[in-house]
Design an enzyme around this catalytic site. Structure first.
Site, short mmCIF file in Angstrom:
data_model
loop_
_atom_site.label_atom_id
_atom_site.label_comp_id
_atom_site.label_asym_id
_atom_site.label_seq_id
_atom_site.Cartn_x
_atom_site.Cartn_y
_atom_site.Cartn_z
N THR A 288 8.43 32.68 14.34
CA THR A 288 9.21 33.88 14.78
C THR A 288 8.58 35.02 15.47
O THR A 288 9.26 35.69 16.05
CB THR A 288 10.34 34.29 13.49
OG1 THR A 288 9.36 34.62 12.56
CG2 THR A 288 11.10 33.12 13.06
N ASP A 289 7.30 35.34 15.09
CA ASP A 289 6.69 36.64 15.39
C ASP A 289 6.74 36.68 16.95
O ASP A 289 6.99 37.80 17.64
CB ASP A 289 5.27 36.60 15.12
CG ASP A 289 5.26 36.76 13.32
OD1 ASP A 289 6.24 36.86 12.50
OD2 ASP A 289 3.95 36.99 12.91
N THR B 209 6.52 29.49 10.59
CA THR B 209 6.95 29.27 9.20
C THR B 209 7.71 28.17 8.90
O THR B 209 7.88 27.44 7.72
CB THR B 209 7.65 30.64 8.96
OG1 THR B 209 6.95 31.92 9.10
CG2 THR B 209 8.37 30.79 7.45
#
EC number: 3.5.1.1
Length: 330
Positions: free
Chosen positions: A93-94, A14
């Site tokens: 971030t996942d 992201t």
């Protein structure tokens, strides 16, 4: 006085995302190249001599063991160079917590390694990526960051790689360390540490991936009422060398599933019990007799990090007692 040299390795995510509207949540992860990402935060050039490299351009839900190996080897190459004082990895971030923990166990340097990401893409009206990256550079060049292990910098907080996890799907304060708390803060570049991880990492870690080209297959199975042996059997048929069972409560399996896991352990597959609960430890010899059944207790690691450690442990041994010692150590 010469500025410190920092290399930023971009993987996508992201923080490198771009969308058509500043007020809509839709975007494409990894769409922005590392050069454009760095150009968006010119203030970092006042702090350090910055070099950028593109490792991948993916959303972190696409992360693989092969990318982990590529990343760890490149980080080790860079930190072996005298002129490189720190490495920063921009990351989605996942799966940031898994990548950070993998590097925490495989990087062979005391120099700072910082992972940073964003919860809002760069095209969002209130993008968090630029400040996160600015803060990450400040953490990376701070002398107090030496020998702290790999850290995650997000939302003005510094978290140890072993302890950090993503607890919210959309909020900018998505990361926390439920069992220990954050190890420090960084506010507009001002870095303050309160504590540090006490588990072995980096130079103190026994894992060497320099000659490894592929990691062993380890699957995670999620427990629930009315569970069966179906997923256990599917993992075995797919060639899993290890199984992480995200059990109920203190890592407890449904009885039918436990029977299948016991058979798997007897066949030579390493079965490790973790918990679907968000904090606490999966303890040895509670409701489940690990020694009798041939299981390993993952202690305070969540399922996704337990998978990382088991993958690395299996590069050294498949002995249950030896792997239990590894989980008790790291």
């Amino acid at each position: 006085m010469a500025k410190p040299q920092v290399t930023i390795l971009a993987t996508g995510g992201t923080i490198a995302g771009s969308g058509e509207s500043s007020v809509k949540s839709s975007y494409s992860a990894g769409a922005v190249t590392v050069d454009k990402l760095l150009a968006a935060v010119p203030a970092i050039n006042d702090l350090a001599t910055i070099k950028g490299e593109q490792i991948s351009s993916i959303g972190s839900q696409e992360m693989t063991g092969k990318v982990w190996l590529k990343l760890a080897k490149r980080v080790n190459e860079l930190l072996a160079q005298k002129e490189t004082e720190a490495v920063i990895i921009t990351h989605g971030t996942d799966t940031m917590e898994e990548t950070a923990f993998f590097l925490n166990l495989t990087v062979k340097s005391q120099k700072p390694v910082v992972l940073v990401g964003a919860m809002r893409s760069g095209s969002s009206m209130s993008a968090d990526g630029p400040m996160n990256l600015y803060n990450a550079v400040n953490v990376a060049i701070n002398k107090a960051s030496t020998n702290k292990g790999v850290v995650i910098v997000m939302n003005d907080e510094i978290h140890a790689a072993r302890e950090a996890t993503k607890l919210n799907t959309t909020a900018v304060n998505a990361f926390a360390s439920p069992n220990t708390g954050k190890i420090g803060t960084v506010y507009y570049g001002k870095v303050e540490y309160f504590t540090q991880s006490v588990r072995p990492h980096t130079l103190a870690s026994e894992f060497d991936i320099s000659k490894i080209e592929e990691l062993p297959r380890v699957d995670i199975l999620y427990a629930h009422p009315d569970d069966t042996d179906v997923l256990v059997n599917a993992a075995l048929q797919a060639g899993a060398k290890g199984i992480i069972h995200a059990g109920m409560g203190n890592g407890n399996p449904f009885p039918l599933t436990q029977n299948a896991l016991e058979k798997a352990a007897k066949s030579g597959v390493v079965v490790a019990r973790s918990s679907r609960v968000g904090s606490g430890s999966t303890t040895q010899e509670a409701e489940v007799d690990d020694k009798k059944l041939g299981f390993v207790a993952t202690e305070s690691l969540n399922p996704q990090k337990a998978r990382v450690l088991l993958m690395l442990a299996l590069t050294k041994t498949s002995d249950r007692e030896a792997i239990q010692k590894i989980f008790s150590t790291y």
